[in-house]
Enzyme design. Sequence first.
Site, PDB file in Angstrom:
ATOM      1  N   SER A  39      -4.299   7.859  -7.027  1.00  0.00           N
ATOM      2  CA  SER A  39      -3.486   6.848  -7.695  1.00  0.00           C
ATOM      3  C   SER A  39      -2.773   7.520  -8.874  1.00  0.00           C
ATOM      4  O   SER A  39      -3.395   8.281  -9.624  1.00  0.00           O
ATOM      5  CB  SER A  39      -4.399   5.722  -8.196  1.00  0.00           C
ATOM      6  OG  SER A  39      -3.648   4.786  -8.933  1.00  0.00           O
ATOM      7  N   GLY A  40      -1.476   7.276  -8.994  1.00  0.00           N
ATOM      8  CA  GLY A  40      -0.720   7.878 -10.088  1.00  0.00           C
ATOM      9  C   GLY A  40      -0.309   9.318  -9.838  1.00  0.00           C
ATOM     10  O   GLY A  40       0.267   9.966 -10.718  1.00  0.00           O
ATOM     11  N   GLY A  42       1.933  10.290  -7.743  1.00  0.00           N
ATOM     12  CA  GLY A  42       3.392  10.347  -7.562  1.00  0.00           C
ATOM     13  C   GLY A  42       3.853  10.006  -6.151  1.00  0.00           C
ATOM     14  O   GLY A  42       5.021  10.219  -5.817  1.00  0.00           O
ATOM     15  N   LYS A  43       2.971   9.453  -5.334  1.00  0.00           N
ATOM     16  CA  LYS A  43       3.322   9.137  -3.937  1.00  0.00           C
ATOM     17  C   LYS A  43       4.549   8.220  -3.864  1.00  0.00           C
ATOM     18  O   LYS A  43       5.526   8.535  -3.185  1.00  0.00           O
ATOM     19  CB  LYS A  43       2.140   8.455  -3.218  1.00  0.00           C
ATOM     20  CG  LYS A  43       0.862   9.276  -3.181  1.00  0.00           C
ATOM     21  CD  LYS A  43      -0.249   8.559  -2.443  1.00  0.00           C
ATOM     22  CE  LYS A  43      -0.693   7.244  -3.060  1.00  0.00           C
ATOM     23  NZ  LYS A  43      -1.292   7.355  -4.408  1.00  0.00           N
ATOM     24  N   SER A  44       4.484   7.072  -4.541  1.00  0.00           N
ATOM     25  CA  SER A  44       5.575   6.085  -4.469  1.00  0.00           C
ATOM     26  C   SER A  44       6.855   6.651  -5.054  1.00  0.00           C
ATOM     27  O   SER A  44       7.934   6.512  -4.471  1.00  0.00           O
ATOM     28  CB  SER A  44       5.217   4.816  -5.251  1.00  0.00           C
ATOM     29  OG  SER A  44       4.098   4.218  -4.697  1.00  0.00           O
ATOM     30  N   SER A 111      -5.012   6.899   1.064  1.00  0.00           N
ATOM     31  CA  SER A 111      -5.651   7.411   2.299  1.00  0.00           C
ATOM     32  C   SER A 111      -6.654   8.509   1.951  1.00  0.00           C
ATOM     33  O   SER A 111      -6.432   9.688   2.268  1.00  0.00           O
ATOM     34  CB  SER A 111      -4.626   7.887   3.323  1.00  0.00           C
ATOM     35  OG  SER A 111      -3.506   8.526   2.777  1.00  0.00           O
TER      36      SER A 111
HETATM   37  N1  LIG Z   1     -10.399   0.550  -6.642  1.00  0.00           N
HETATM   38  C1  LIG Z   1      -9.160   1.034  -6.435  1.00  0.00           C
HETATM   39  N2  LIG Z   1      -8.990   2.314  -6.038  1.00  0.00           N
HETATM   40  C2  LIG Z   1      -7.749   2.791  -5.829  1.00  0.00           C
HETATM   41  N3  LIG Z   1      -6.602   2.059  -5.989  1.00  0.00           N
HETATM   42  C3  LIG Z   1      -6.725   0.764  -6.387  1.00  0.00           C
HETATM   43  C4  LIG Z   1      -8.000   0.217  -6.629  1.00  0.00           C
HETATM   44  N4  LIG Z   1      -7.823  -1.086  -7.021  1.00  0.00           N
HETATM   45  C5  LIG Z   1      -6.509  -1.318  -7.009  1.00  0.00           C
HETATM   46  N5  LIG Z   1      -5.835  -0.215  -6.629  1.00  0.00           N
HETATM   47  C6  LIG Z   1      -4.374  -0.187  -6.423  1.00  0.00           C
HETATM   48  O1  LIG Z   1      -4.186  -0.149  -5.017  1.00  0.00           O
HETATM   49  C7  LIG Z   1      -3.402   0.972  -4.634  1.00  0.00           C
HETATM   50  C8  LIG Z   1      -4.076   1.784  -3.537  1.00  0.00           C
HETATM   51  O2  LIG Z   1      -3.976   1.142  -2.318  1.00  0.00           O
HETATM   52  P1  LIG Z   1      -3.997   1.977  -0.985  1.00  0.00           P
HETATM   53  O3  LIG Z   1      -3.800   1.003   0.118  1.00  0.00           O
HETATM   54  O4  LIG Z   1      -3.052   3.101  -1.076  1.00  0.00           O
HETATM   55  O5  LIG Z   1      -5.507   2.538  -0.997  1.00  0.00           O
HETATM   56  S1  LIG Z   1      -6.333   3.195   0.205  1.00  0.00           S
HETATM   57  O6  LIG Z   1      -5.453   4.123   0.905  1.00  0.00           O
HETATM   58  O7  LIG Z   1      -6.804   2.131   1.081  1.00  0.00           O
HETATM   59  O8  LIG Z   1      -7.468   3.885  -0.444  1.00  0.00           O
HETATM   60  C9  LIG Z   1      -3.250   1.840  -5.841  1.00  0.00           C
HETATM   61  O9  LIG Z   1      -1.873   2.175  -5.840  1.00  0.00           O
HETATM   62  P2  LIG Z   1      -1.339   3.628  -6.231  1.00  0.00           P
HETATM   63  O10 LIG Z   1      -1.650   3.761  -7.699  1.00  0.00           O
HETATM   64  O11 LIG Z   1       0.124   3.506  -5.938  1.00  0.00           O
HETATM   65  O12 LIG Z   1      -2.006   4.672  -5.391  1.00  0.00           O
HETATM   66  C10 LIG Z   1      -3.649   0.986  -7.028  1.00  0.00           C
HETATM   67  O13 LIG Z   1      -2.502   0.461  -7.635  1.00  0.00           O
HETATM   68  N1  LIG Z   2       6.784  15.555 -10.844  1.00  0.00           N
HETATM   69  C1  LIG Z   2       6.455  14.282 -10.725  1.00  0.00           C
HETATM   70  N2  LIG Z   2       6.326  13.748  -9.491  1.00  0.00           N
HETATM   71  C2  LIG Z   2       5.971  12.451  -9.339  1.00  0.00           C
HETATM   72  N3  LIG Z   2       5.743  11.586 -10.355  1.00  0.00           N
HETATM   73  C3  LIG Z   2       5.878  12.068 -11.604  1.00  0.00           C
HETATM   74  C4  LIG Z   2       6.217  13.421 -11.843  1.00  0.00           C
HETATM   75  N4  LIG Z   2       6.246  13.609 -13.166  1.00  0.00           N
HETATM   76  C5  LIG Z   2       5.948  12.430 -13.730  1.00  0.00           C
HETATM   77  N5  LIG Z   2       5.729  11.474 -12.808  1.00  0.00           N
HETATM   78  C6  LIG Z   2       5.368  10.064 -13.077  1.00  0.00           C
HETATM   79  O1  LIG Z   2       4.073   9.818 -12.553  1.00  0.00           O
HETATM   80  C7  LIG Z   2       3.952   8.460 -12.130  1.00  0.00           C
HETATM   81  C8  LIG Z   2       3.506   8.431 -10.685  1.00  0.00           C
HETATM   82  O2  LIG Z   2       3.281   7.082 -10.322  1.00  0.00           O
HETATM   83  P1  LIG Z   2       3.391   6.555  -8.839  1.00  0.00           P
HETATM   84  O3  LIG Z   2       4.584   7.129  -8.148  1.00  0.00           O
HETATM   85  O4  LIG Z   2       3.262   5.066  -8.895  1.00  0.00           O
HETATM   86  O5  LIG Z   2       2.091   7.222  -8.171  1.00  0.00           O
HETATM   87  P2  LIG Z   2       1.253   6.712  -6.912  1.00  0.00           P
HETATM   88  O6  LIG Z   2       2.207   6.009  -5.984  1.00  0.00           O
HETATM   89  O7  LIG Z   2       0.707   7.971  -6.309  1.00  0.00           O
HETATM   90  O8  LIG Z   2       0.204   5.821  -7.457  1.00  0.00           O
HETATM   91  C9  LIG Z   2       5.331   7.820 -12.330  1.00  0.00           C
HETATM   92  O9  LIG Z   2       5.314   7.128 -13.563  1.00  0.00           O
HETATM   93  C10 LIG Z   2       6.256   9.036 -12.394  1.00  0.00           C
HETATM   94  O10 LIG Z   2       7.425   8.793 -13.148  1.00  0.00           O
END
Ligand SMILES: Nc1ncnc2c1ncn2[C@@H]1O[C@H](COP(=O)(O)OS(=O)(=O)O)[C@@H](OP(=O)(O)O)[C@H]1O
Ligand SMILES: Nc1ncnc2c1ncn2[C@@H]1O[C@H](COP(=O)(O)OP(=O)(O)O)[C@@H](O)[C@H]1O
Length: 202
Positions: A39-40, A42-44, A111
């Site tokens: 999470s965080g 940078g996937k999205s 995933s």
């Molecule tokens: N417990 C927990 N663990 C991880 N993530 C959490 C959780 N609760 C809520 N979220 C939010 O849900 C997003 C992840 O959902 P996913 O469908 O990608 O998860 S998974 O692949 O089934 O593990 C994830 O989004 P990303 O931050 O974009 O990865 C979070 O925003």
């Molecule tokens: N090189 C980089 N690639 C991707 N995201 C970056 C990078 N540098 C900074 N960021 C920041 O990191 C965060 C990634 O968040 P997000 O794309 O929502 O991640 P995820 O979908 O994996 O949860 C965003 O705020 C983005 O602007």
Amino acid sequence: MTSQKSSNVVWHQHQVSKTDRVKQKGISRSAVLWFTGLSGSGKSTIANAVEQLLFAKGYHSYLLDGDNVRHGLNRDLNFSDDDRIENIRRIGEVSKLFVDSGLIVLTAFISPFQQDRALVRALHQEGEFVEVFIDTPLALCEQRDPKGLYKKARAGEIKHFTGIDSAYEAPVNPEIHVDTASQSIVECAEQIVAYLEQHHYI
Ligand SMILES: Nc1ncnc2c1ncn2[C@@H]1O[C@H](COP(=O)(O)OS(=O)(=O)O)[C@@H](OP(=O)(O)O)[C@H]1O
Ligand SMILES: Nc1ncnc2c1ncn2[C@@H]1O[C@H](COP(=O)(O)OP(=O)(O)O)[C@@H](O)[C@H]1O
């Protein structure tokens, strides 16, 4: 019961084939870019940037995003290991349909489990599953914390949070390995589009 049900269901061969659709879309082959990472990580952000680059070049794509799919199709699922497994299984099947439609598909789900990603890979034909590891150290994800979720997880307000108290199994041999600590968002997106060009998808 399930097997009896499926034995009475017959697969329909469509008159317009995947090959026809891919050709009409002006690409060499359709595929799913399967983003995986914490999470965080940078996937999205990167998947969106890749879609923009593809769109600007005139290619047809579709992005399936974890948060969005969990609002609809998978709204019944939570974050236990079993629910994550089912989440990825369903998205794998959906991505297969989208690949069959002749698109470049992007999926942005944590995933976290190697075995589930392997099962999705096995659903697809050779070369159609392109694993994209968004490799960002946990400490950097936590520093970014775009949704404030790590803060909540550390405070015990979210249980089973990936990287904190739920496992993340990094890919061993991904097709594309993206290092977000050393590259900008645009550089990461360009790396992925370059792969598609070099491997003759587009
Ligand atoms: N417990 C927990 N663990 C991880 N993530 C959490 C959780 N609760 C809520 N979220 C939010 O849900 C997003 C992840 O959902 P996913 O469908 O990608 O998860 S998974 O692949 O089934 O593990 C994830 O989004 P990303 O931050 O974009 O990865 C979070 O925003
Ligand atoms: N090189 C980089 N690639 C991707 N995201 C970056 C990078 N540098 C900074 N960021 C920041 O990191 C965060 C990634 O968040 P997000 O794309 O929502 O991640 P995820 O979908 O994996 O949860 C965003 O705020 C983005 O602007």
